[in-house]
Structure formats: structure tokens, C-alpha cells
Design a protein around this motif. Structure first.
Motif, PDB file in Angstrom:
ATOM      1  N   LYS A   1       0.887  -1.343  -0.474  1.00  0.00           N
ATOM      2  CA  LYS A   1      -0.076   0.266   0.441  1.00  0.00           C
ATOM      3  C   LYS A   1       0.642   1.052  -0.545  1.00  0.00           C
ATOM      4  N   LYS A   2       0.717   2.372  -0.679  1.00  0.00           N
ATOM      5  CA  LYS A   2       1.774   3.454  -0.706  1.00  0.00           C
ATOM      6  C   LYS A   2       0.338   4.701  -0.813  1.00  0.00           C
ATOM      7  N   GLN A   3       0.577   6.056  -0.540  1.00  0.00           N
ATOM      8  CA  GLN A   3       0.272   7.114  -0.367  1.00  0.00           C
ATOM      9  C   GLN A   3       0.805   8.059  -0.997  1.00  0.00           C
ATOM     10  N   LEU A   4       0.148   8.546  -1.570  1.00  0.00           N
ATOM     11  CA  LEU A   4       0.276  10.512  -2.060  1.00  0.00           C
ATOM     12  C   LEU A   4       0.000  11.578  -1.417  1.00  0.00           C
ATOM     13  N   ILE A   5       0.433  12.220  -1.114  1.00  0.00           N
ATOM     14  CA  ILE A   5       0.216  13.422  -0.295  1.00  0.00           C
ATOM     15  C   ILE A   5       0.590  14.536  -0.837  1.00  0.00           C
ATOM     16  N   LEU A   6      -0.782  15.587  -0.813  1.00  0.00           N
ATOM     17  CA  LEU A   6      -0.393  17.137  -0.719  1.00  0.00           C
ATOM     18  C   LEU A   6      -1.112  18.013  -0.024  1.00  0.00           C
ATOM     19  N   LYS A   7      -0.285  19.004   0.836  1.00  0.00           N
ATOM     20  CA  LYS A   7      -1.010  19.756   1.343  1.00  0.00           C
ATOM     21  C   LYS A   7      -1.331  21.420   0.667  1.00  0.00           C
ATOM     22  N   LYS A   8      -2.264  21.793   0.934  1.00  0.00           N
ATOM     23  CA  LYS A   8      -2.908  23.151   0.061  1.00  0.00           C
ATOM     24  C   LYS A   8      -3.348  23.593   1.009  1.00  0.00           C
ATOM     25  N   GLY A   9      -2.692  24.613   1.543  1.00  0.00           N
ATOM     26  CA  GLY A   9      -3.261  26.126   2.952  1.00  0.00           C
ATOM     27  C   GLY A   9      -3.630  24.993   3.706  1.00  0.00           C
ATOM     28  N   LYS A  10      -4.825  24.783   4.438  1.00  0.00           N
ATOM     29  CA  LYS A  10      -5.517  24.588   5.118  1.00  0.00           C
ATOM     30  C   LYS A  10      -6.187  22.616   5.398  1.00  0.00           C
ATOM     31  N   GLN A  11      -6.215  22.852   4.028  1.00  0.00           N
ATOM     32  CA  GLN A  11      -6.686  20.907   3.647  1.00  0.00           C
ATOM     33  C   GLN A  11      -5.070  20.023   3.178  1.00  0.00           C
ATOM     34  N   LYS A  12      -5.670  19.345   3.373  1.00  0.00           N
ATOM     35  CA  LYS A  12      -4.620  17.931   2.881  1.00  0.00           C
ATOM     36  C   LYS A  12      -5.542  17.314   1.998  1.00  0.00           C
ATOM     37  N   PHE A  13      -5.018  16.613   0.550  1.00  0.00           N
ATOM     38  CA  PHE A  13      -5.001  15.002  -0.277  1.00  0.00           C
ATOM     39  C   PHE A  13      -4.164  14.411   0.130  1.00  0.00           C
TER      40      PHE A  13
ATOM     41  N   GLY B   1     -13.921  19.671  -9.506  1.00  0.00           N
ATOM     42  CA  GLY B   1     -14.285  20.982  -9.454  1.00  0.00           C
ATOM     43  C   GLY B   1     -14.868  21.235  -8.026  1.00  0.00           C
ATOM     44  N   ARG B   2     -15.686  19.734  -7.449  1.00  0.00           N
ATOM     45  CA  ARG B   2     -16.071  19.829  -5.887  1.00  0.00           C
ATOM     46  C   ARG B   2     -14.768  20.449  -5.162  1.00  0.00           C
ATOM     47  N   THR B   3     -13.354  20.361  -4.826  1.00  0.00           N
ATOM     48  CA  THR B   3     -12.293  20.551  -4.144  1.00  0.00           C
ATOM     49  C   THR B   3     -11.788  21.796  -4.862  1.00  0.00           C
ATOM     50  N   ASP B   4     -10.907  22.014  -4.260  1.00  0.00           N
ATOM     51  CA  ASP B   4      -9.792  22.804  -4.604  1.00  0.00           C
ATOM     52  C   ASP B   4      -8.411  22.330  -5.647  1.00  0.00           C
ATOM     53  N   PHE B   5      -8.767  21.151  -5.332  1.00  0.00           N
ATOM     54  CA  PHE B   5      -7.484  19.991  -6.820  1.00  0.00           C
ATOM     55  C   PHE B   5      -7.735  20.599  -7.947  1.00  0.00           C
ATOM     56  N   ASP B   6      -6.810  21.014  -8.495  1.00  0.00           N
ATOM     57  CA  ASP B   6      -6.530  21.710 -10.236  1.00  0.00           C
ATOM     58  C   ASP B   6      -5.283  21.199 -10.548  1.00  0.00           C
ATOM     59  N   TRP B   7      -5.657  21.254 -11.800  1.00  0.00           N
ATOM     60  CA  TRP B   7      -4.571  20.666 -12.739  1.00  0.00           C
ATOM     61  C   TRP B   7      -3.166  20.727 -12.122  1.00  0.00           C
ATOM     62  N   PHE B   8      -2.775  21.646 -11.528  1.00  0.00           N
ATOM     63  CA  PHE B   8      -1.832  22.570 -11.582  1.00  0.00           C
ATOM     64  C   PHE B   8      -1.019  21.776 -10.019  1.00  0.00           C
ATOM     65  N   ASP B   9      -2.458  20.860  -9.627  1.00  0.00           N
ATOM     66  CA  ASP B   9      -2.029  19.651  -8.394  1.00  0.00           C
ATOM     67  C   ASP B   9      -1.746  18.940  -8.488  1.00  0.00           C
ATOM     68  N   ALA B  10      -2.266  18.025  -9.656  1.00  0.00           N
ATOM     69  CA  ALA B  10      -2.665  17.367 -10.767  1.00  0.00           C
ATOM     70  C   ALA B  10      -1.396  16.835 -10.762  1.00  0.00           C
ATOM     71  N   ALA B  11      -0.931  18.193 -11.450  1.00  0.00           N
ATOM     72  CA  ALA B  11       0.306  17.542 -12.482  1.00  0.00           C
ATOM     73  C   ALA B  11       1.760  17.577 -11.369  1.00  0.00           C
ATOM     74  N   VAL B  12       1.638  17.803 -10.457  1.00  0.00           N
ATOM     75  CA  VAL B  12       2.643  18.016  -9.123  1.00  0.00           C
ATOM     76  C   VAL B  12       2.660  16.918  -8.952  1.00  0.00           C
ATOM     77  N   LEU B  13       1.318  16.183  -8.002  1.00  0.00           N
ATOM     78  CA  LEU B  13       1.063  14.384  -7.645  1.00  0.00           C
ATOM     79  C   LEU B  13       1.800  13.454  -8.932  1.00  0.00           C
ATOM     80  N   SER B  14       1.407  13.766 -10.167  1.00  0.00           N
ATOM     81  CA  SER B  14       1.994  12.677 -10.849  1.00  0.00           C
ATOM     82  C   SER B  14       3.282  13.280 -11.347  1.00  0.00           C
ATOM     83  N   PHE B  15       3.729  14.101 -10.979  1.00  0.00           N
ATOM     84  CA  PHE B  15       5.514  14.103 -10.953  1.00  0.00           C
ATOM     85  C   PHE B  15       5.692  13.400  -9.807  1.00  0.00           C
ATOM     86  N   LYS B  16       5.665  13.881  -8.279  1.00  0.00           N
ATOM     87  CA  LYS B  16       6.229  12.660  -7.430  1.00  0.00           C
ATOM     88  C   LYS B  16       6.247  11.601  -7.932  1.00  0.00           C
ATOM     89  N   LEU B  17       4.710  10.873  -8.199  1.00  0.00           N
ATOM     90  CA  LEU B  17       4.223   9.414  -9.001  1.00  0.00           C
ATOM     91  C   LEU B  17       5.603   8.775  -9.698  1.00  0.00           C
TER      92      LEU B  17
END
Length: 76
Positions: A5-17, A40-56
Motif C-alpha cells: 500500500k502506498k500513498q501520495l499526500i498534497l498539502k494545500k493551504g488548510k486542506q490535505k489531499f 471542481g468539487r474541491t480546490d484540487f486543480d490541474w497544477f496539483d495533479a501535475a505535482v502529484l503525477s511528478f512525485k509519482l
């Protein structure tokens, strides 16, 4: 044999994905990142997706380097 099991975490302001996934299911994780950015349901945007895909990608490269290193050590 169970998958790791693995996980990716993104902290963005007060939110944590937190995205948890099984080793070997990285393609499904990428699909989820895309869906989250599109929704668009959350503040998770394309930049966030790019950051996490890079980390992956970096993580997968590190795993590949370890496997290659182990094989080289065995042959020596």
C-alpha cells in the motif's frame, strides 16, 4: 502475495489531499488525479495533479533504480 500500500499526500493551504493506492496500480491513480482536477468539487486543480503525477514518476524511477541496482549487485 499482497501488494504494498502506498500513498501520495498534497498539502494545500488548510486542506490535505491523501491518495492511497496499491503498488502496481499507478495508472488508476493517474486516472483519479485527472478526475479530481476535472471535477471542481474541491480546490484540487490541474497544477496539483501535475505535482502529484511528478512525485509519482519520481517514486517509480527510484524503485526502478533500486531494482536495477539489486540486479547489478547479484551479477557481480
Amino acid at each position: 502475495m499482497s501488494r504494498a500500500k502506498k500513498q501520495l499526500i498534497l498539502k494545500k493551504g488548510k486542506q490535505k489531499f491523501i491518495f492511497r493506492y496499491d503498488s502496481g496500480c499507478e495508472d488508476k491513480l493517474l486516472d483519479v488525479l485527472i478526475e479530481q482536477a476535472k471535477s471542481g468539487r474541491t480546490d484540487f486543480d490541474w497544477f496539483d495533479a501535475a505535482v502529484l503525477s511528478f512525485k509519482l514518476t519520481q517514486s517509480l524511477i527510484g524503485q526502478a533504480d533500486e531494482l536495477i541496482g539489486d540486479k547489478v549487485k547479484v551479477r557481480q
